[in-house]
Design an enzyme around this catalytic site. Structure first.
Site, PDB file in Angstrom:
ATOM      1  N   LYS A 142       0.805  -1.223   0.000  1.00  0.00           N
ATOM      2  CA  LYS A 142       0.000   0.000   0.000  1.00  0.00           C
ATOM      3  C   LYS A 142       0.838   1.272   0.000  1.00  0.00           C
ATOM      4  CE  LYS A 142      -4.098  -2.081   1.921  1.00  0.00           C
ATOM      5  NZ  LYS A 142      -3.649  -3.479   2.125  1.00  0.00           N
TER       6      LYS A 142
HETATM    7  C1  LIG Z   1      -4.460  -4.459   1.748  1.00  0.00           C
HETATM    8  C2  LIG Z   1      -3.742  -5.726   1.613  1.00  0.00           C
HETATM    9  C3  LIG Z   1      -4.233  -6.748   0.781  1.00  0.00           C
HETATM   10  C4  LIG Z   1      -5.532  -6.641   0.034  1.00  0.00           C
HETATM   11  O1  LIG Z   1      -5.522  -5.661  -0.982  1.00  0.00           O
HETATM   12  P1  LIG Z   1      -6.908  -5.142  -1.592  1.00  0.00           P
HETATM   13  O2  LIG Z   1      -6.537  -4.117  -2.579  1.00  0.00           O
HETATM   14  O3  LIG Z   1      -7.702  -4.584  -0.440  1.00  0.00           O
HETATM   15  O4  LIG Z   1      -7.590  -6.321  -2.180  1.00  0.00           O
HETATM   16  C5  LIG Z   1      -3.469  -7.899   0.658  1.00  0.00           C
HETATM   17  N1  LIG Z   1      -2.318  -8.050   1.338  1.00  0.00           N
HETATM   18  C6  LIG Z   1      -1.825  -7.104   2.156  1.00  0.00           C
HETATM   19  C7  LIG Z   1      -0.571  -7.364   2.903  1.00  0.00           C
HETATM   20  C8  LIG Z   1      -2.514  -5.907   2.325  1.00  0.00           C
HETATM   21  O5  LIG Z   1      -2.029  -4.979   3.134  1.00  0.00           O
END
Ligand SMILES: *Cc1c(COP(=O)(O)O)cnc(C)c1O
Length: 431
Positions: free
Chosen positions: A107
């Site tokens: 993210k």
């Molecule tokens: C947020 C996150 C996800 C999921 O991503 P989305 O875009 O919400 O589907 C998967 N793995 C990790 C480590 C995350 O932080």
């Protein structure tokens, strides 16, 4: 580029307004008025381009004219100062490591891109915006880190008390400055409900410019399409049948990948891998979309019972199930299966996967059983150290702590407890 609301009851807006608003006044998610096309030559010569050039060419159509070319390049230079390696761990199986950023979760890219866009929009303004964000773990840290010190932006993070890991909690509660954290007596769904309610609250809207840094925000969501282009650059010669397996929670990341494909990136299939929060796998099996309360798992960043971006995926396929089914497969896995996968990957390849990456790996393996000639890339979305207890207990090994994590471990946590929406509202109005 204009963006329209998926509920179709609100005016079209520019990129800037979509980012500042987060969600449209009719409560719909914003969607680009068209998907820009990257020419075939872009993909033919992609191996000669650096990440910055790829990113600039891909993002430019979405942000024009609100962000001029030079400003976009500056923003991207700040966002993309780490690597996205593709690591082959088995024949026809690679891990796309998205965890080399400052908070060691994927993210970082979306959060930093959004922060820098807002920073650009507010750089000469007296106005300010409050970013309200609910996190089940990783979003909070990435947002806190990405937005730290950005002028004109105050960040308030809500997280479920006791349901995020110690490292995750430190990443979002130890920075201070323009970043505040509220620990909610409840689940992630409760946090998300409070945030949604705040966006619709007229009293708050009169007093504050509120926006969201969850993947409903186009500036968080869209830059994630870059991962797939970077991976394509490194894998295009491996096979004509590339497939991506994406560990999914709110389905923002995978939806961005599907946008990259729509922009012209050649690939065969997307695989949405989930934990037991299986609303989408069940939908793909039954054609019935039944949101449910989320259940807690060891891949907690995916504990989502009603994925907010799935509506964007359906829209991308004009709500045609048949069209969607051709390009999306989906599978769900239990915690036991996830632990077994972490152990299996380690035993076979000496590779250490985190629980989210392991779910992605399982999704890929399930798909490759039926499609043995495909070349699979699963997204490794967090560094294993972020889920240190699960990984160390499963493997019986000690993980080395990277510098990014060491930096937050010694710092003191600061957060305020809340247990109701009214307390959130009072908190926001008091500021
Ligand atoms: C947020 C996150 C996800 C999921 O991503 P989305 O875009 O919400 O589907 C998967 N793995 C990790 C480590 C995350 O932080």
């Amino acid at each position: 580029m204009k963006f329209y609301s998926l509920n179709k009851q609100a005016p079209e807006v520019s990129f800037k307004e979509a980012v500042i608003r987060g969600i449209a006044p009719d409560k719909g998610l914003y969607f680009p008025e068209y998907i820009p096309q990257l020419p075939e030559a872009f993909f033919e010569t992609i191996d000669q381009k650096d990440s910055l050039t790829i990113a600039y060419e891909a993002m430019k159509p979405f942000v024009q004219p609100d962000i001029p070319d030079e400003a976009l390049k500056d923003i991207l230079r700040g966002v993309l100062d780490f690597d996205f390696p593709l690591v082959e761990i088995e024949e026809k199986v690679s891990a796309l490591e998205l965890f080399h950023g400052p908070t060691m979760a994927f993210k970082d890219v979306g959060a930093r891109f959004m922060a820098r866009c807002l920073g650009y929009f507010f750089k000469d303004s007296e106005a300010s915006v409050t970013v309200l964000v609910a996190t089940s773990g990783d979003t909070g840290g990435a947002v806190a880190n990405g937005f730290l010190g950005v002028k004109g932006v105050n960040v308030v993070i809500l997280y479920p008390d006791g349901k995020v890991s110690d490292i995750q909690e430190r990443q979002l509660t130890t920075l201070g400055q323009n970043i505040s954290a509220l620990r909610v007596d409840g689940t992630f769904d409760d946090c998300q409900d409070m945030v949604k309610r705040a966006f619709l609250d007229e009293d708050l809207r009169k007093n504050l410019q509120l926006t969201s840094a969850n993947s409903i925000n186009v500036a968080r969501w869209l830059p994630q399409l870059l991962y797939y282009l970077f991976a394509y650059k490194n894998a295009k010669t491996k096979s004509s049948k590339l497939v991506f397996s994406v560990p999914s929670g709110n389905f923002g990341n995978i939806c961005a990948g599907m946008v990259a494909r729509r922009m012209g990136m050649p690939c065969d299939q997307f695989i949405a891998a989930t934990n037991i929060n299986d609303t989408v796998p069940e939908f793909m099996r039954t054609k019935a979309y039944r949101p449910k309360p989320s259940s807690q798992t060891i891949s907690n960043a995916m504990d989502v019972g009603d994925p907010s971006n799935f509506v964007r995926i359906r829209h991308l396929y004009n709500d045609s199930f048949d069209a969607l089914e051709k390009e999306l497969s989906s599978y769900a896995f239990t915690d036991d299966m996830t632990r077994n996968a972490i152990a299996e990957i380690h035993a076979n390849s000496a590779y250490i996967a985190d629980p989210h990456g392991a779910v992605g790996y399982l999704g890929l393996k399930a798909y490759q059983k039926e499609h043995p000639d495909s070349y699979g890339i699963f997204l490794e979305t967090a560094h294993p150290v972020k889920f240190i207890d699960v990984v160390e207990n499963t493997l019986g090994v000690k993980l080395e702590i990277p510098v990014q994590i060491k930096q937050v471990m010694g710092k003191e946590k600061h957060s305020e407890p809340i247990s109701s929406y009214d307390q959130l509202k009072t908190y926001l109005l008091r500021r």
